[in-house]
Scaffold this motif. Structure first.
Motif, PDB file in Angstrom:
ATOM      1  N   ILE A   1       3.742 -11.687  44.134  1.00 50.84           N
ATOM      2  CA  ILE A   1       5.074 -12.545  43.157  1.00 50.84           C
ATOM      3  C   ILE A   1       5.414 -13.587  44.248  1.00 50.84           C
ATOM      4  CG2 ILE A   1       7.485 -12.931  43.359  1.00 50.84           C
ATOM      5  CD1 ILE A   1       6.351 -10.243  42.404  1.00 50.84           C
ATOM      6  N   PHE A   2       4.856 -14.067  45.247  1.00 49.77           N
ATOM      7  CA  PHE A   2       4.814 -15.483  45.688  1.00 49.77           C
ATOM      8  C   PHE A   2       3.742 -16.373  44.702  1.00 49.77           C
ATOM      9  CE2 PHE A   2       2.931 -18.807  48.596  1.00 49.77           C
ATOM     10  CZ  PHE A   2       4.245 -19.512  48.688  1.00 49.77           C
ATOM     11  N   CYS A   3       2.681 -15.805  45.471  1.00 47.61           N
ATOM     12  CA  CYS A   3       1.366 -16.595  44.254  1.00 47.61           C
ATOM     13  C   CYS A   3       1.682 -16.719  43.058  1.00 47.61           C
ATOM     14  CB  CYS A   3       0.184 -16.267  44.415  1.00 47.61           C
ATOM     15  SG  CYS A   3      -0.602 -15.880  46.033  1.00 47.61           S
ATOM     16  N   GLY A   4       1.944 -15.710  41.657  1.00 48.88           N
ATOM     17  CA  GLY A   4       2.179 -15.364  40.360  1.00 48.88           C
ATOM     18  C   GLY A   4       3.753 -16.740  40.152  1.00 48.88           C
ATOM     19  N   THR A   5       4.516 -16.039  40.201  1.00 52.27           N
ATOM     20  CA  THR A   5       6.049 -16.976  40.590  1.00 52.27           C
ATOM     21  C   THR A   5       5.718 -18.254  41.256  1.00 52.27           C
ATOM     22  OG1 THR A   5       6.912 -16.553  42.000  1.00 52.27           O
ATOM     23  CG2 THR A   5       6.838 -14.962  40.624  1.00 52.27           C
TER      24      THR A   5
ATOM     25  N   VAL B   1      -1.992 -21.799  30.885  1.00 50.07           N
ATOM     26  CA  VAL B   1      -3.271 -21.237  31.243  1.00 50.07           C
ATOM     27  C   VAL B   1      -3.871 -20.867  32.437  1.00 50.07           C
ATOM     28  CG1 VAL B   1      -5.739 -21.127  30.731  1.00 50.07           C
ATOM     29  CG2 VAL B   1      -3.982 -21.855  29.190  1.00 50.07           C
ATOM     30  N   GLY B   2      -3.049 -21.463  33.306  1.00 47.25           N
ATOM     31  CA  GLY B   2      -3.005 -21.885  34.959  1.00 47.25           C
ATOM     32  C   GLY B   2      -2.309 -20.524  35.579  1.00 47.25           C
ATOM     33  N   VAL B   3      -1.122 -20.297  35.088  1.00 44.54           N
ATOM     34  CA  VAL B   3      -0.773 -19.699  35.358  1.00 44.54           C
ATOM     35  C   VAL B   3      -0.738 -18.452  35.054  1.00 44.54           C
ATOM     36  CG1 VAL B   3       2.029 -18.598  35.273  1.00 44.54           C
ATOM     37  CG2 VAL B   3       1.910 -20.989  35.771  1.00 44.54           C
ATOM     38  N   ALA B   4      -1.135 -17.997  34.278  1.00 48.16           N
ATOM     39  CA  ALA B   4      -1.802 -16.864  33.451  1.00 48.16           C
ATOM     40  C   ALA B   4      -3.376 -16.333  34.459  1.00 48.16           C
ATOM     41  CB  ALA B   4      -1.802 -16.670  32.514  1.00 48.16           C
ATOM     42  N   ILE B   5      -3.934 -17.343  34.631  1.00 47.44           N
ATOM     43  CA  ILE B   5      -4.821 -17.034  35.536  1.00 47.44           C
ATOM     44  C   ILE B   5      -5.025 -16.720  36.793  1.00 47.44           C
ATOM     45  CG2 ILE B   5      -6.371 -17.531  36.578  1.00 47.44           C
ATOM     46  CD1 ILE B   5      -7.236 -19.537  33.603  1.00 47.44           C
ATOM     47  N   THR B   6      -3.495 -17.415  37.555  1.00 46.69           N
ATOM     48  CA  THR B   6      -3.104 -16.694  38.671  1.00 46.69           C
ATOM     49  C   THR B   6      -2.589 -15.614  38.785  1.00 46.69           C
ATOM     50  OG1 THR B   6      -2.288 -19.153  38.887  1.00 46.69           O
ATOM     51  CG2 THR B   6      -1.402 -17.398  40.404  1.00 46.69           C
ATOM     52  N   TRP B   7      -1.851 -15.136  37.955  1.00 45.32           N
ATOM     53  CA  TRP B   7      -1.556 -13.902  37.238  1.00 45.32           C
ATOM     54  C   TRP B   7      -2.362 -12.942  37.746  1.00 45.32           C
ATOM     55  CZ3 TRP B   7       3.491 -12.246  39.329  1.00 45.32           C
ATOM     56  CH2 TRP B   7       4.307 -12.559  39.196  1.00 45.32           C
ATOM     57  N   GLY B   8      -3.291 -13.006  37.329  1.00 45.36           N
ATOM     58  CA  GLY B   8      -4.851 -12.192  36.992  1.00 45.36           C
ATOM     59  C   GLY B   8      -4.992 -11.764  38.400  1.00 45.36           C
ATOM     60  N   LEU B   9      -5.456 -12.704  38.772  1.00 50.02           N
ATOM     61  CA  LEU B   9      -6.462 -13.006  39.781  1.00 50.02           C
ATOM     62  C   LEU B   9      -6.212 -12.297  41.444  1.00 50.02           C
ATOM     63  CD1 LEU B   9      -8.095 -16.650  39.407  1.00 50.02           C
ATOM     64  CD2 LEU B   9      -9.176 -14.237  39.297  1.00 50.02           C
ATOM     65  N   ILE B  10      -4.189 -13.106  41.389  1.00 53.13           N
ATOM     66  CA  ILE B  10      -3.604 -12.659  42.646  1.00 53.13           C
ATOM     67  C   ILE B  10      -3.351 -10.561  42.289  1.00 53.13           C
ATOM     68  CG2 ILE B  10      -1.204 -12.742  41.673  1.00 53.13           C
ATOM     69  CD1 ILE B  10      -3.514 -13.273  45.032  1.00 53.13           C
ATOM     70  N   VAL B  11      -3.031 -10.510  41.295  1.00 56.57           N
ATOM     71  CA  VAL B  11      -3.385  -9.194  40.651  1.00 56.57           C
ATOM     72  C   VAL B  11      -3.941  -7.800  41.779  1.00 56.57           C
ATOM     73  CG1 VAL B  11      -2.905  -7.051  39.170  1.00 56.57           C
ATOM     74  CG2 VAL B  11      -1.420  -9.256  39.237  1.00 56.57           C
ATOM     75  N   MET B  12      -5.490  -8.654  40.546  1.00 51.78           N
ATOM     76  CA  MET B  12      -6.906  -7.919  41.212  1.00 51.78           C
ATOM     77  C   MET B  12      -6.860  -7.934  42.692  1.00 51.78           C
ATOM     78  SD  MET B  12     -10.641  -8.818  39.773  1.00 51.78           S
ATOM     79  CE  MET B  12      -9.764 -10.812  40.529  1.00 51.78           C
TER      80      MET B  12
END
Length: 222
Positions: A15-19, A35-46
């Motif tokens: 949540i800290f990284c995504g939001t 696009v950067g936000v979407a990539i951040t969500w994908g990478l932090i979850v992974m």
């Protein structure tokens, strides 16, 4: 206790990284970009699945926890404890963002695009979480063991869904991800759909797995 700490830490970081990416994008007038936000969500979850998957199963999401229990892959008695840990992690993340960036109006909150009806947003969130849980239930070997390829697959589907649905609903797919920022922005108007739609979507995904897998696959035996 270690599993609960892992869920809290993983959810906090996610949540800290995504939001956080959404918040920084807001206050810097789009320097990160959608696009950067979407990539951040994908990478932090992974990354968090890699970090905590073998400890807690890396749920980080009440919808995932409830649907794993519904599939008999997880003990119902642990569901309240997992959700509490996830809430604590998410709220702490939003609190820190609120402290760091008081100029932010949204803190990565989830609301439908202006003019987009709430019922349509609920349908979108239902489908997004359905697709996410279809991937999770089919690539994971159980609620307590998530393999290497599962981390990549789950991170990829979240990146994909955030990429195309983010502008419409913010692509929450996670009740605590929506609850935490709302506690600090005070915007609870659409919170009902961001709680109910993901849970219903995830449970429906569990039911759908019976159509493509063995009859007992979603009963804890696959």
């Amino acid at each position: 206790m270690k599993k609960l700490i892992a869920e809290a830490l993983g959810t906090f970081t996610m949540i800290f990284c995504g939001t956080g990416a959404m918040t920084i994008n807001e206050i810097t007038n789009g320097s990160i970009s959608h696009v950067g936000v979407a990539i951040t969500w994908g990478l932090i979850v992974m990354s968090m699945i890699y970090a905590f998957g073998e400890i807690s199963g890396a749920h980080f999401n009440p919808a995932v926890t409830i649907s794993f229990a519904f599939a008999k892959k997880f003990d119902w008695k642990l569901v309240p404890k997992y959700i509490t840990a996830q809430l604590i992690g998410a709220i702490c993340a939003s609190a820190l963002l609120w402290f760091l960036f008081p100029e932010s109006q949204y803190l990565g909150e989830t609301t439908p695009m202006e003019g987009f009806p709430a019922y349509k947003a609920a349908i979108v969130e239902f489908l997004l979480t359905f697709f996410l849980m279809v991937v999770i239930i089919n690539v994971s070997t159980g609620s307590k063991e998530i393999g290497t390829m599962a981390a990549i697959a789950v991170g990829a589907v979240i990146l994909l869904e955030a990429m195309f649905a983010g502008p419409i609903t913010k692509a929450s797919m996670n009740p605590v991800r929506s609850i935490a920022p709302a506690l600090f922005t005070g915007n609870f108007q659409y919170l009902w759909l961001y709680i109910t739609a993901p849970i219903l979507g995830a449970i429906t995904a569990v039911l759908s797995c019976k159509l493509v897998k063995d009859d007992n696959c979603c009963d804890g035996d696959c």
